[in-house]
Enzyme design. Structure first.
Site, mmCIF file in Angstrom:
data_model
loop_
_atom_site.group_PDB
_atom_site.id
_atom_site.type_symbol
_atom_site.label_atom_id
_atom_site.label_comp_id
_atom_site.label_asym_id
_atom_site.label_seq_id
_atom_site.Cartn_x
_atom_site.Cartn_y
_atom_site.Cartn_z
ATOM 1 N N GLU B 60 -33.174 -9.581 11.255
ATOM 2 C CA GLU B 60 -31.115 -8.024 11.795
ATOM 3 C C GLU B 60 -31.448 -8.666 13.441
ATOM 4 O OE1 GLU B 60 -32.613 -8.077 8.681
ATOM 5 O OE2 GLU B 60 -31.126 -8.548 7.623
ATOM 6 N N HIS B 129 -28.352 0.314 -1.051
ATOM 7 C CA HIS B 129 -27.219 -1.397 -1.054
ATOM 8 C C HIS B 129 -25.189 -0.700 -1.235
ATOM 9 C CE1 HIS B 129 -30.905 -3.832 -0.753
ATOM 10 N NE2 HIS B 129 -30.047 -5.094 -0.465
#
Lengths: 318, 324
Positions: B60, B129
């Protein structure tokens, strides 16, 4: 290198030294705020490196950036004005010591999160690759930045995507007060490039000529092959990490030993021994650098503070 | 007007902007060959090729940091975070770099960058998540935070985001890709930083956005059957926040409920309620109520997960409460 260029590099190195010595005084006098990290002792690194670039090559570095800014062609006036937080600084006094940039000179900062600018450097190269040019991004960072995740993500993507980045590790032996052997699994930083199958090299950072030659070769490789390259440049900072550093982590003898290898002294000796110039000329160059710094301080002190309206400008571009 | 899904709306916006401006490219995990984890970029790789639809490593920092760098040197990248939860790995770039660099360097360059991120709970993905951490991101000046609740807004706002010269975090909801809605034919954009009345009413103002809009519209239908007319104001953009339609509505209804999917503490609702009290205190007839997620990490078990997330019934109850 031609004689004129060598003398110019000598001038740049002395200019960095003098500007920072004056900067340290102004810091002690309370005229410069925040953190300030001096480049004294490391001048040959960015001076030799930047001299080897094409003007279209982008430079990005960490917070020890005054020297890099000067080498990129930013005036001493503007650097000093930015240090003093004045409206005439490159970033209108909103960046300060750690955030020196002038994109018109292809100097893209001055970034103060350790390792944080490495993926941004990859991004420059992504942008240039996308644009279809062969500009190189020269990304400088310290040895301390090679132990954080950013470094590894950035090196990896630069290799798999064939990005034109010259990764330059200025190994000055310490990340703040922690020596390389206490912080890094390998003390020879170039070995980390091997893990990414990346071409790499190492050079003595106290000798500006050697740095210049190594950088030329590395840049040529990057340009020609569209591949990144990691160049480790070994150096030493003569002053503390920042202005507030008690230096408990190293002995005075160690500093003294490195100071015998002063990059300015070494270059001075080379220029005289090789009879490239005379002591008189070098003295004149030093006086000229000194004068430039005096003028820069005058300019910065006389410059206005940023207008209060600057507080709310440039938060958004739209 | 054509009726399309949220997925189609976002996909159309991306495609139209890529066709319009060669500087626009996409980068992220599985956006290319795979076609996007939520199939938003299905077919893009074949149409535009690997240079414009870049499959990245799972890294990321390299994705968002790379997009920032590419934007600084003049491209217009759209970086995708497979989920907003993975954005935490790149927090330095989203909140500490992208929103600061334009200002800190005195406006020397711009950051025309979009970060598309999928957020939200309700899919039994477990605590790490399933989050709706929008308020965190909206805290930072210099970042624009957009989170649409209808296909029409999604398409128009994403097009504006791509054309914006500022970094925009564009938050989509994982359970809303199949939501259908009317979308104007042809070219249109919707300005960033404008709240909108999505349903008119006179009794209570509901302020919400994204998934909260879907829930609030259902609650409004139910309340209408009971003779209660709610006005639903959709924020659409969290920063910069447009309070005008909210204050205007509140001055009419004098009662409000704020609905968000994120946690109540330090949340979007906290900001909205404060602003109403600051800007329209004389019009307050009842304490304003926040409907939000229970203060727990979201559990996997479906029943428990649903119990933690705000429901239509919670909104109906809150509206009745403020009417007491």
């Amino acid at each position: 290198m031609k004689k004129e260029q060598q003398l110019d590099l000598y001038y740049q190195m002395v200019l960095i030294r003098r500007l920072e010595e004056r900067g340290a005084e102004l810091y002690q006098a309370g005229k410069i705020g925040g953190f300030m990290h001096l480049y004294i002792g490391q001048e040959a690194v960015s001076t030799g490196l930047i001299a080897a670039r094409e003007p279209r090559d982008r430079v990005i570095t960490a917070y020890r950036d005054h020297g890099v800014a000067l080498n990129c062609g930013i005036s001493a006036n503007e650097v000093m004005a930015e240090l003093l937080g004045k409206a005439t600084g490159m970033s209108k006094g909103k960046g300060g010591s750690m955030h020196m940039a002038d994109t018109s000179k292809n100097m893209w900062g001055g970034h103060a999160i350790v390792g944080g600018h490495l993926p941004i450097a990859s991004g420059f190269a992504i942008g240039d690759q996308y644009a279809g040019n062969d500009n190189i991004t020269i990304c400088m960072f310290g040895d301390g930045a090679t132990n954080i995740g950013y470094f590894h993500e950035a090196l990896n993507i630069s290799k798999i995507w064939g990005l034109r980045v010259l990764w330059v590790c200025e190994n000055n032996q310490y990340g703040m007060g922690t020596s390389v052997d206490r912080a890094s699994a390998v003390t020879e930083i170039r070995q980390k490039a091997e893990g990414y199958g990346m071409k790499n090299g190492q050079v003595d950072g106290m000798d500006v000529t050697k740095v210049y030659e190594a950088a030329k070769e590395a840049l040529e490789f990057v340009r020609k092959n569209a591949q990144p390259y990691l160049l480790e440049i070994d150096t030493y900072r003569f002053r503390g990490h920042s202005m507030g550093d008690p230096e408990r982590y190293r002995k005075a003898e160690e500093v003294k030993k490195w100071q015998e290898n002063d990059p300015i002294g070494i270059f001075n000796k080379q220029l005289l021994e090789k009879k490239i110039t005379t002591a008189k000329v070098l003295d004149e160059i030093e006086a000229r650098a000194e004068q430039e710094v005096v003028k820069a301080v005058e300019f910065a002190e006389a410059s206005p503070e940023p207008a209060m309206s600057e507080l709310f400008t440039d938060i958004y571009a739209d | 007007m054509a009726k399309i899904t949220m997925r189609e709306a976002i996909s159309q916006a991306l495609m139209e902007e890529m066709d319009r401006d060669p500087k626009v490219f996409i980068m992220g995990e599985e956006v290319g060959v795979w076609g996007g984890t939520y199939a938003v970029t299905k077919g893009f790789y074949d149409k535009y090729g690997a240079m414009r639809v870049k499959d990245t490593p799972i890294a990321e920092n390299a994705i968002i940091g790379g997009a920032i760098g590419a934007a600084m040197v003049g491209q217009r990248p759209v970086a995708e975070l497979m989920t907003i939860n993975f954005g935490f790995s790149a927090m330095d770039y989203i909140i500490n770099q992208a929103p600061k660099l334009h200002y800190m360097f005195g406006g020397q360059f711009t950051l025309p960058l979009v970060i598309r991120a999928v957020g939200g709970g309700g899919r039994q993905l477990g605590a790490t998540h399933s989050q709706t951490p929008d308020a965190i991101f909206a805290h930072f000046p210099g970042l624009k935070v957009v989170s649409p609740g209808t296909p029409e807004d999604a398409k128009g706002l994403l097009k504006s985001a791509i054309r914006s010269n500022d970094p925009v975090l564009f938050i989509e909801h994982a359970t809303m890709y199949q939501v259908r809605g009317e979308v104007p034919e042809g070219e249109y954009t919707i300005p960033i930083g404008k709240s909108k009345v999505q349903r008119a009413g006179k009794d209570v103002t509901i302020v919400t956005y994204c998934k909260g809009l879907e829930l609030s519209m259902k609650a409004a239908d139910e309340l209408a059957k009971q003779g209660i007319e709610v006005e639903v104001v959709d924020l659409r953009t969290l920063r910069p926040l447009d309070m005008e339609p909210i204050i205007e509505s509140f001055k009419k209804t004098n009662r409000a409920v704020v609905v968000e999917e994120g946690w109540k503490s330090y949340g979007v609702g906290s900001e909205i309620v404060s602003r109403i009290y600051e800007e329209a205190f004389d019009y307050v007839d009842a304490p304003i109520i926040r409907v939000a997620q229970k203060e727990v990490p979201l559990p996997y078990n479906r029943t428990l997960e649903q119990a933690a997330l705000p429901q239509v019934a919670d909104i109906v109850a809150a509206v009745k409460e403020v009417l007491k």
